[in-house]
Design a protein around this motif. Sequence first.
Motif, mmCIF file in Angstrom:
data_model
loop_
_atom_site.group_PDB
_atom_site.id
_atom_site.type_symbol
_atom_site.label_atom_id
_atom_site.label_comp_id
_atom_site.label_asym_id
_atom_site.label_seq_id
_atom_site.Cartn_x
_atom_site.Cartn_y
_atom_site.Cartn_z
ATOM 1 N N ALA A 18 0.805 -1.230 0.000
ATOM 2 C CA ALA A 18 0.000 0.000 0.000
ATOM 3 C C ALA A 18 0.830 1.269 0.000
ATOM 4 O O ALA A 18 0.372 2.318 0.459
ATOM 5 C CB ALA A 18 -0.975 0.012 1.170
ATOM 6 N N THR A 19 2.052 1.196 -0.547
ATOM 7 C CA THR A 19 2.874 2.407 -0.638
ATOM 8 C C THR A 19 3.215 2.790 -2.072
ATOM 9 O O THR A 19 3.405 3.974 -2.359
ATOM 10 C CB THR A 19 4.194 2.239 0.139
ATOM 11 O OG1 THR A 19 4.943 1.144 -0.411
ATOM 12 C CG2 THR A 19 3.922 1.990 1.617
ATOM 13 N N ASN A 20 3.285 1.814 -2.994
ATOM 14 C CA ASN A 20 3.705 2.089 -4.366
ATOM 15 C C ASN A 20 2.965 1.191 -5.349
ATOM 16 O O ASN A 20 2.743 0.001 -5.075
ATOM 17 C CB ASN A 20 5.205 1.829 -4.545
ATOM 18 C CG ASN A 20 6.075 2.955 -4.042
ATOM 19 O OD1 ASN A 20 6.438 3.858 -4.784
ATOM 20 N ND2 ASN A 20 6.393 2.907 -2.760
ATOM 21 N N PHE A 21 2.606 1.767 -6.502
ATOM 22 C CA PHE A 21 2.158 0.958 -7.632
ATOM 23 C C PHE A 21 3.390 0.315 -8.246
ATOM 24 O O PHE A 21 4.327 1.003 -8.661
ATOM 25 C CB PHE A 21 1.445 1.821 -8.671
ATOM 26 C CG PHE A 21 1.086 1.074 -9.931
ATOM 27 C CD1 PHE A 21 -0.126 0.406 -10.048
ATOM 28 C CD2 PHE A 21 1.962 1.024 -11.023
ATOM 29 C CE1 PHE A 21 -0.462 -0.295 -11.197
ATOM 30 C CE2 PHE A 21 1.640 0.332 -12.180
ATOM 31 C CZ PHE A 21 0.425 -0.324 -12.268
ATOM 32 N N GLU A 22 3.393 -1.004 -8.297
ATOM 33 C CA GLU A 22 4.472 -1.756 -8.950
ATOM 34 C C GLU A 22 3.806 -2.841 -9.782
ATOM 35 O O GLU A 22 3.242 -3.805 -9.246
ATOM 36 C CB GLU A 22 5.401 -2.386 -7.909
ATOM 37 C CG GLU A 22 6.503 -3.251 -8.491
ATOM 38 C CD GLU A 22 7.738 -2.465 -8.924
ATOM 39 O OE1 GLU A 22 8.534 -3.023 -9.710
ATOM 40 O OE2 GLU A 22 7.895 -1.315 -8.488
ATOM 41 N N TYR A 23 3.828 -2.661 -11.115
ATOM 42 C CA TYR A 23 3.185 -3.644 -11.986
ATOM 43 C C TYR A 23 3.850 -4.988 -11.774
ATOM 44 O O TYR A 23 5.088 -5.085 -11.787
ATOM 45 C CB TYR A 23 3.293 -3.188 -13.436
ATOM 46 C CG TYR A 23 2.419 -3.945 -14.372
ATOM 47 C CD1 TYR A 23 1.087 -4.211 -14.058
ATOM 48 C CD2 TYR A 23 2.912 -4.395 -15.591
ATOM 49 C CE1 TYR A 23 0.274 -4.901 -14.930
ATOM 50 C CE2 TYR A 23 2.099 -5.082 -16.477
ATOM 51 C CZ TYR A 23 0.795 -5.334 -16.133
ATOM 52 O OH TYR A 23 -0.012 -6.034 -17.005
ATOM 53 N N SER A 24 3.043 -6.059 -11.616
ATOM 54 C CA SER A 24 3.630 -7.244 -11.006
ATOM 55 C C SER A 24 2.814 -8.508 -11.239
ATOM 56 O O SER A 24 1.788 -8.498 -11.924
ATOM 57 C CB SER A 24 3.718 -7.008 -9.492
ATOM 58 O OG SER A 24 2.415 -7.004 -8.920
ATOM 59 N N ILE A 25 3.275 -9.549 -10.588
ATOM 60 C CA ILE A 25 2.581 -10.840 -10.581
ATOM 61 C C ILE A 25 1.367 -10.833 -9.651
ATOM 62 O O ILE A 25 0.773 -11.885 -9.395
ATOM 63 C CB ILE A 25 3.540 -11.973 -10.161
ATOM 64 C CG1 ILE A 25 4.086 -11.711 -8.760
ATOM 65 C CG2 ILE A 25 4.654 -12.159 -11.173
ATOM 66 C CD1 ILE A 25 4.809 -12.893 -8.145
ATOM 67 N N SER A 26 0.965 -9.672 -9.174
ATOM 68 C CA SER A 26 -0.161 -9.583 -8.234
ATOM 69 C C SER A 26 -1.400 -10.315 -8.739
ATOM 70 O O SER A 26 -2.105 -10.973 -7.967
ATOM 71 C CB SER A 26 -0.502 -8.126 -7.952
ATOM 72 O OG SER A 26 0.438 -7.518 -7.098
#
Length: 462
Positions: free
Chosen positions: A248-256
């Motif tokens: 909940a601190t940064n948008f990081e495009y990912s395997i989410s």
Amino acid sequence: MSHGRLPARRLSLATIAAALIAASAPAIAQMGPGPGRDDRGFERGPGMDRGGRFERDGRRGRGEETIMGFSRERLARIAPVMREQMDRGMFPGAVTLIARRGRIIHFEAHGFRDAAKTQPMTRDTLFMLASMTKPIVSTAAVMLIEQGKMKLSDPIANWLTELRDMKVQVERRNADGTTTTEDVALARPITVQDLLRHTSGFTYAGSVRSPRLKQLLDDQNIEARTANITGDEMLRRLGQIPLVHQPATNFEYSISTDVLGLLLERVSGKRLDILIKEMILDPLDMRDTTWFVAEGRRSRLAEALDADPAKADMWRAYRIFENPADNGQYFKGGAGLVSTADDYFKFAQMILNGGTFEGRRLVSTKWVEFMLSDHLIGMGGSTAASTGPGYGFGLGFAVRRQDGFAVAPGSTGDAMWAGAWGTSFTIDPREGVVGILMAQGPSNRVHTRMLFKNLIYGALVR
């Protein structure tokens, strides 16, 4: 006296009304299914093989001739531009679709579906969606939340126990100018919402800036790029690799969204492919959207050019001819589907409609509004690598924050996403527009998605 003219007559209101109804009858008749419309009653535009007439907002000789506010002359620019892109080696072919207020007004196939350019592109061609899988899986997650199966604020470790003791890698600068890393505890758990908006702290091996984390992700085969891996094993390995950010601190495009797919399996007790079919694909009649391409359908699959530098490695990673269920491979919620332009239109139009399509409601209107709201306020990171500047991110969709500060036109609140193979879509609630580009040109994908957006809005004149 009439001086040779017929005597004037007063027409009754009934006579006038009857005349108006008779004059408008052909136009009324065109509104239902029939010639020029498909079996859903949508009007078909230029280049459609079933032909038909268009409604005209303008008349010849009286300004632009338009259909649903789109200039027909400007829509005709799309095919030459696609040919130019093919000539430049961007992709072998493409399918383009534009709809407004539920009516398909442009649906064309361009060029070829195969790398050798021997098979003409058709509108029913199958394309690897890559990350355009994410909005579909994210929508299924929201539907389970609506059903009370989970909440946005729930820690994912409630179900994914393998991720209960995760750490975050923190870089510290020493007095002598060197840097060291330390793994620290999470400030708060990863939640369902974090997976949906890519604020979990997970990343992709191809984009992570830490050499240590990249090696760990690659060595543990988290993304199943080199071999098949079950969902349980993937989660076990992932739980040992530190995050790149506190949740909940940064948008990081990912395997989410891959992790989200595994979460949905445990919450629902169903395999992801079965769950998505029951919740979304079947209700929307998305018959050509699947998790692998069976042998009898492989001739319909679009290819990238062999000269595309990204093709070989991506093809090895996707293994789209294998059914994951038969090969010990987890279903990738972030990248696994193949589909057609028409199928994806049904999904996008459902979102534009506020959760309904052809009388069937999948999602509530308020939840769709919430999905297409910016959930990144006050956080770091940016979606610009995929969307250009000016976008935040909601629940599975990038969302435009304002009319300006972007590299292509649109409206505040429009939603978009795209896939690494070259597919992209835009949903503009203000204008009632859906636009879909299906192509397989991974190395040129950002260029082509922005180019198509320019063509869409360049043709919208009313």
